[in-house]
Design an enzyme around this catalytic site. Structure first.
Site: not given
Ligand code: GRF
Length: 233
Positions: A14, A110
């Protein structure tokens, strides 16, 4: 300068989508040269395909050590002309050869307000600890996990007893605002890593702006979130 971006992700993607949309809307001066995943089945690769963006994957399980895997990943990225990396849910630690290939050009998202709740389970750890303020951080990547200098952070409330899903949705909504913003500052060459320990990130004023003309706000705040430094238009 237009960023030649490599997005690295292991899952849903996402954040990758939010970055692609910011580029398409003209809010981020970048071109995604490659979406890379260490998981061939990950949804982020489907998103890249749908957006007509080159993508690739290598399965880390086929490698004897992290360095040899990272060397092949670097080759893929460099052959695609990538000069800047956005890690977006990339669930692998990168090694020194990787960071040496893109010095001060690797960013990570993060899902917690670092240095709290570093590691692979930022949201679950936030809930387990019972803190009342959760959030997310974009930072430069260094040799230690979730440790490099902080570029931008967002805070959201964490409601006691709420589900992982509910908190994650609130955090992700902020991630999708602050990641394009951090990358845009990098594209504008406005981020400087400073300090004896290379701990701080200075955000330089926009080109041509006088200090008086700069936005005086210290944060972007709404009923739902609080972002520092403030988002720019
Ligand atoms: C996010 O919550 C990011 O902070 C963490 O992994 C997740 C990735 O989500 N490092 P997406 O794949 O971008 O939806």
């Amino acid at each position: 300068m237009t960023l030649a971006l490599g997005i690295m992700a292991s899952g849903t993607g996402s954040n990758a989508q939010a970055i692609i949309e910011a580029i398409n809307k003209g809010r981020l001066d970048a071109e995604v040269r490659l979406v890379f995943s260490n998981k061939p089945e990950s949804k982020v690769l489907e998103r890249a395909r749908a957006a007509n963006i080159p993508y690739a994957s290598l399965d880390h399980k086929a490698y004897k050590d992290r360095e040899s895997f990272d060397r092949d990943v670097v080759d893929l990225l460099q052959n695609a002309g990538v000069d800047t990396i956005a890690m977006a849910g990339y669930m692998r630690l990168v090694t020194p050869p990787f960071l040496e290939a893109f010095p001060q050009r690797v960013l990570n998202m993060h899902p917690a307000i670092l240095p709290a709740f570093a590691g692979a389970h930022g949201i679950a750890d936030t809930l387990a600890w019972g803190v009342r303020i959760a959030g997310c951080t974009v930072h430069f990547v260094d040799n230690i996990m979730d440790h490099g200098p902080v570029i931008i952070q967002a805070a959201v409330p964490s409601v006691p007893g709420e589900s992982h899903e509910a908190l994650a949705a609130r955090i992700h909504a902020c991630e999708h605002k602050i990641y394009p913003q951090a990358l845009s500052w990098l594209a504008q060459n406005r981020l400087r890593i400073t300090g004896k320990e290379q701990r701080f990130v200075e955000l330089l004023p926009r080109q041509g702006s006088s200090p008086e003309g700069e936005i005086q706000a210290q944060a972007t705040a709404s009923a739902d979130y609080f972002i520092v430094p403030p988002l720019e238009a």
